[in-house]
Scaffold this motif. Structure first.
Motif, PDB file in Angstrom:
ATOM      1  N   TRP A 122       0.945  -1.131   0.086  1.00  0.00           N
ATOM      2  CA  TRP A 122      -0.190  -0.155  -0.129  1.00  0.00           C
ATOM      3  C   TRP A 122       0.945   1.241  -0.206  1.00  0.00           C
ATOM      4  CZ3 TRP A 122       0.961   2.951   4.196  1.00  0.00           C
ATOM      5  CH2 TRP A 122       1.371   2.347   5.445  1.00  0.00           C
TER       6      TRP A 122
ATOM      7  N   MET B 240      -4.517   0.402  -1.288  1.00  0.00           N
ATOM      8  CA  MET B 240      -4.072  -1.139  -1.170  1.00  0.00           C
ATOM      9  C   MET B 240      -4.278  -1.998  -2.427  1.00  0.00           C
ATOM     10  SD  MET B 240      -5.606  -1.449   2.538  1.00  0.00           S
ATOM     11  CE  MET B 240      -5.102  -0.302   3.776  1.00  0.00           C
TER      12      MET B 240
ATOM     13  N   PHE C 124      -4.456  -2.626   6.420  1.00  0.00           N
ATOM     14  CA  PHE C 124      -4.229  -3.710   5.342  1.00  0.00           C
ATOM     15  C   PHE C 124      -4.101  -5.076   5.786  1.00  0.00           C
ATOM     16  CE2 PHE C 124      -0.951  -6.149   3.291  1.00  0.00           C
ATOM     17  CZ  PHE C 124      -1.347  -6.210   1.802  1.00  0.00           C
TER      18      PHE C 124
ATOM     19  N   LYS D 154      -6.123  -8.216   3.809  1.00  0.00           N
ATOM     20  CA  LYS D 154      -5.490  -9.208   3.064  1.00  0.00           C
ATOM     21  C   LYS D 154      -6.086 -10.511   3.651  1.00  0.00           C
ATOM     22  CE  LYS D 154      -1.398 -10.136   6.049  1.00  0.00           C
ATOM     23  NZ  LYS D 154       0.224 -10.198   6.075  1.00  0.00           N
TER      24      LYS D 154
END
Length: 297
Positions: A210, A227, A291, A295
């Motif tokens: 990101w 991101m 993030f 993910k």
């Protein structure tokens, strides 16, 4: 009596949570869909047939001013927050000039609206005069407000190759953002990646999950992070960055062995991006933690 007091407290807590939960709505208005958070415009997704490609503008931050900018004399192909690609089978689906190539919206439908998120589907065809269309894509766009002072766009796109597709080396490719000049590094703003490297010098060509880009205006700090999901092809794509306000995870500028990227007819490439528009800097907005959450989704 205690039993009734307990029930009353539970009702109060439930009601307060319901009030705190932002309401996100999507409303179609001609050739655009407006996304509103608690009745206030957050962003518009514009898909006019007179435009080069669909894009988001404005993208309003907590100050109610857009954190992105919409074109200028030097970079008329920078349309706020957008997705496209140059040098595709001889066409240009990025820079100005519709005759060179255009990503045309064929369908834009509101799937969900009025709860804690709004969802739309948008189907597009990549076309230009005198040539068969090389790509069809389908986009699922989800807008939400995960916390106070933080707005989110999930942009999931599946590109289907309608023929063998060759993409030559280009810095003009895929998901991109153009930050408002007030927030740019050239005006005192900050651009920082997941590894803590800053500015164009520190982030250009680096593969990173990101990048966050923010600055101060009207006495408040706000910005926008982009991101790329770990499931993406080419992850982590190197970033093409500019201190004047442009940033994009751009795999086509650094192809392996400098070879063209070739995608076969029928091949599908799914790409996922998350945009977080936030108040404060990257630490106050906890972009690293955001993030980690992304993910795992």
């Amino acid at each position: 009596m205690k039993k009734y007091i307990l029930k009353f407290l539970i009702l109060l807590i439930t009601a307060s949570v319901a009030v705190a939960q932002p309401k996100v709505t999507a409303e179609k208005a001609g050739d655009k869909i407006n996304f509103l958070i608690n009745g206030n415009l957050f962003t518009s997704y514009i898909f006019s047939q007179h435009e080069k490609y669909p894009f988001f503008f404005p993208v309003n931050g907590p100050s109610n001013a857009s954190v992105t900018s919409m074109r200028n004399a030097n970079y008329p192909h920078h349309s706020s927050l957008f997705f496209g690609c140059d040098r595709v089978n001889g066409g240009n689906y990025w820079q100005e000039g519709i005759e060179r190539g255009q990503i045309m919206s064929h369908r834009a439908d509101i799937i969900e609206s009025g709860s804690d998120k709004a969802v739309i589907e948008n189907e597009c065809i990549w076309t230009r005069p005198g040539a068969d269309a090389p790509v069809r894509d389908k986009r699922i766009i989800t807008v939400s407000a995960p916390s106070a002072g933080k707005y989110q766009i999930d942009f999931d796109v599946t590109m289907e190759m309608l023929m063998d597709v060759t993409i030559e080396k280009t810095n003009h490719s895929l998901f991109s953002g153009r930050i408002d000049p007030d927030l740019a590094v050239t005006n005192g703003g900050t651009m920082i990646n997941a590894e803590g490297e800053t500015g164009e010098k520190g982030t250009f060509g680096k593969g990173s999950p990101w990048i966050d880009y923010y600055g101060k205006r009207m006495g408040k700090t706000e910005g926008m992070a982009i991101m790329q999901h770990p499931s993406n092809k080419w992850y982590p794509a190197p970033w093409f960055t500019r201190d004047y306000g442009f940033f994009s995870p751009t795999p086509m500028y650094w192809p392996e062995n400098d070879k063209n990227i070739v995608l076969k007819k029928g091949e599908k490439v799914k790409l996922r991006y998350r945009v977080i528009v936030h108040q404060g800097d990257h630490l106050q907005a906890d972009i690293a933690k955001e993030f980690e959450k992304y993910k795992s989704e």
